[in-house]
Design a protein around this motif. Structure first.
Motif, PDB file in Angstrom:
ATOM      1  N   PHE A 244       0.861  -1.180   0.000  1.00 51.90           N
ATOM      2  CA  PHE A 244       0.000   0.000   0.000  1.00 51.90           C
ATOM      3  C   PHE A 244       0.894   1.226   0.000  1.00 51.90           C
ATOM      4  N   ALA A 245       0.521   2.241  -0.786  1.00 52.33           N
ATOM      5  CA  ALA A 245       1.234   3.516  -0.746  1.00 52.33           C
ATOM      6  C   ALA A 245       0.259   4.585  -0.255  1.00 52.33           C
ATOM      7  N   LEU A 246       0.648   5.299   0.816  1.00 49.66           N
ATOM      8  CA  LEU A 246      -0.212   6.334   1.391  1.00 49.66           C
ATOM      9  C   LEU A 246       0.465   7.686   1.257  1.00 49.66           C
ATOM     10  N   PRO A 247       0.116   8.590   0.387  1.00 52.32           N
ATOM     11  CA  PRO A 247      -0.942   8.428  -0.597  1.00 52.32           C
ATOM     12  C   PRO A 247      -0.466   7.804  -1.913  1.00 52.32           C
ATOM     13  N   GLY A 248       0.869   7.644  -2.107  1.00 50.35           N
ATOM     14  CA  GLY A 248       1.358   7.216  -3.417  1.00 50.35           C
ATOM     15  C   GLY A 248       1.051   8.290  -4.447  1.00 50.35           C
ATOM     16  N   ASN A 249       1.122   7.914  -5.731  1.00 48.60           N
ATOM     17  CA  ASN A 249       0.656   8.834  -6.788  1.00 48.60           C
ATOM     18  C   ASN A 249       0.258   7.998  -7.998  1.00 48.60           C
ATOM     19  N   GLY A 250      -0.452   8.648  -8.928  1.00 46.14           N
ATOM     20  CA  GLY A 250      -0.996   7.924 -10.086  1.00 46.14           C
ATOM     21  C   GLY A 250       0.052   7.154 -10.863  1.00 46.14           C
TER      22      GLY A 250
ATOM     23  N   ALA B 188       7.021  11.008  -9.632  1.00 41.75           N
ATOM     24  CA  ALA B 188       6.897  11.842  -8.434  1.00 41.75           C
ATOM     25  C   ALA B 188       5.611  12.668  -8.488  1.00 41.75           C
ATOM     26  N   GLY B 189       5.518  13.590  -9.462  1.00 38.05           N
ATOM     27  CA  GLY B 189       4.383  14.519  -9.499  1.00 38.05           C
ATOM     28  C   GLY B 189       3.400  14.196 -10.599  1.00 38.05           C
ATOM     29  N   ALA B 190       2.565  13.177 -10.376  1.00 40.24           N
ATOM     30  CA  ALA B 190       1.593  12.801 -11.404  1.00 40.24           C
ATOM     31  C   ALA B 190       0.345  12.240 -10.762  1.00 40.24           C
ATOM     32  N   LYS B 191      -0.787  12.384 -11.458  1.00 41.34           N
ATOM     33  CA  LYS B 191      -2.021  11.766 -10.959  1.00 41.34           C
ATOM     34  C   LYS B 191      -2.744  11.108 -12.121  1.00 41.34           C
TER      35      LYS B 191
END
Ligand code: AMP
Ligand code: GLY
Length: 421
Positions: A29-35, A361-364
């Motif tokens: 699980f990744a909290l929050p992780g990213n897309g 890193a910076g994606a959803k």
């Protein structure tokens, strides 16, 4: 085994990809992780600083082991909270994470235990701070005490800049509460080296050294960023220097933390400067560096989960920590304008071979499309026998990562290459 990784950047994606090599892990699980890491982990929309949410989720989902990767949850006591409900963690408790959480604490620790660092003064009173910088040698370095997203450090090249920095931090609260105490430091010179080290509070096993590229522009110009690329190993960090650092910095730091009743377990990051008077500590971080992790972990040959558990259990002495002798280069692709303002929401496409070597890193994810959502968007890492090959391959692969307004430095690794010549 069910693993929970707290955090949502390129560092966390790298940790997750490495953990996945261990076949006893059934779910991450990744909290929050990213897309961008949704293929590698189950992303759960709980912020890395929402300790109540994290603890509730971990308990309900019977998480067996947690990796707390970013500084803020560590400093807030995420590991303490998870331990309270019986979940073992990788990372220091809050009383040890203070080594990053308070620069004043770190400086006083180094002074007390004779660990080499820049000379300094600590101020909580603005008038005293201003008096001091009015006569301090220039350039001088002004640091906000607390966490400031890597932005709370000002290298003042003139006295006016020094006065402005102190005023901004202490009177205008430019870095919020973290600037109410400031550290004014001697300006040091020399090559910088990042050394990340595993520790169980007793034994220290350093990872391969690395070099960050913090400035936004080529030839180290422009503003400081979270890091635009990295190489490993760092050519300046010779075996002799490594030995000296172990004796004068790494072991003394671990022992000092024990003596203070603040045993540090997890990854301790030593930001070093190799000055003409020997290696000195510029900063400690209580966690893996980003984007250092993106070059260090791909060179790790031993099993990451086994090492992490050994730091928790105090069995690091008998646990293998082996690195390949190859070279790695990571090239960050950012949104143009970073670290100031930039546009978001552009679709990201990656060739298959680029995707396999890229940490997001910076994606959803939105309607099945991966969109940019941050300043640093991806880091693409190549591993090769030599540094020139690693650099060339990292850039070739990074060219396969496309989105509107994408920006990369074009010289990642060049300073390292120059050092070999
Ligand atoms: P930090 O956010 O603490 O990593 O600091 C950012 C950068 O400021 C470091 O990577 C160094 O390049 C520089 N820096 C910090 N402290 C000093 C110092 N005492 N002397 C010279 N440069 C420094
Ligand atoms: N790359 C520097 C850091 O993680 O603090």
């Amino acid at each position: 085994m069910k693993i929970m990784v707290v955090g949502g950047g390129g560092r966390e994606h790298t940790i997750i990809k490495k953990l996945k090599e261990n076949k006893t892990i059934s779910q991450i699980f990744a909290l929050p992780g990213n897309g961008g890491m949704a293929k590698d982990a189950t992303c759960v929309d709980i912020a890395a600083t929402d300790l109540d949410g994290i603890v509730k989720f971990a308990g309900e989902n019977k998480v067996d082991y947690a990796v707390v990767a970013p500084d803020d949850p560590l400093v807030l006591g995420c590991v303490d909270r998870l331990n309270e409900i019986g979940i073992p963690c990788f990372g220091p408790k809050a009383n040890a994470a203070i080594i990053e959480g308070s620069k004043a604490f770190a400086k006083d620790l180094m002074k007390k235990y004779n660990i080499p660092t820049a000379g300094y003064e600590i101020f909580t009173d603005i008038d005293k701070a201003l008096d001091y910088v009015k006569t301090a040698p220039i350039p001088t370095v002004i640091k906000a005490d607390g966490l400031a997203l890597g932005k709370g450090v000002i290298i003042a090249q003139t006295r006016e800049e020094a006065i402005e920095a102190v005023t901004d931090m202490m009177a205008n609260a430019k870095f919020g509460k973290s600037g109410s105490t400031v550290v004014v430091e001697e300006f040091l010179t020399g090559p910088e080296v990042s050394v990340l080290a595993f520790t169980d509070g007793n034994v220290v096993k350093p990872m391969v050294s690395s070099m960050d590229h913090k400035r936004a522009g080529d030839n180290d110009t422009g503003l400081n960023t979270g890091g635009m690329g990295t190489i490993a190993p760092n050519p300046y960090y010779t075996q002799d220097i490594a030995k000296e650092c172990m004796e004068t910095i790494f072991l003394p730091t671990i022992r000092a933390m024990n003596a203070e009743g603040r045993t540090f377990k997890g990854c301790l990051y030593f930001g070093l400067m190799l000055t003409p008077n020997g290696p000195k500590v510029i900063e400690y971080n209580c966690r893996f560096g980003d984007p250092e992790t993106q070059v260090v972990l791909p060179l790790l040959e031993s099993d990451l989960l086994t090492i992490m558990q050994a730091t928790t259990n105090g069995t690091l002495a008998e646990t293998e920590v082996k690195f390949s002798d190859k070279h790695a280069c990571c090239v960050v692709t950012a949104s143009a304008g970073y670290p100031l303002s930039y546009q978001k929401g552009f679709e990201i496409t990656m060739t298959e071979e680029a995707e396999a070597k890229t940490y997001v890193a910076g994606a959803k994810l939105e309607n099945g499309k991966l969109l940019t959502s941050g300043g640093r968007v991806t880091g693409t890492t190549a591993v090769a026998d030599t540094l020139p090959e690693a650099i060339k391959e990292a850039y070739r692969l990074a060219d396969g990562v496309c989105f509107q307004n994408a920006y990369r430095r074009s010289d990642i690794g060049q300073r390292g290459l120059a050092a070999y010549q």
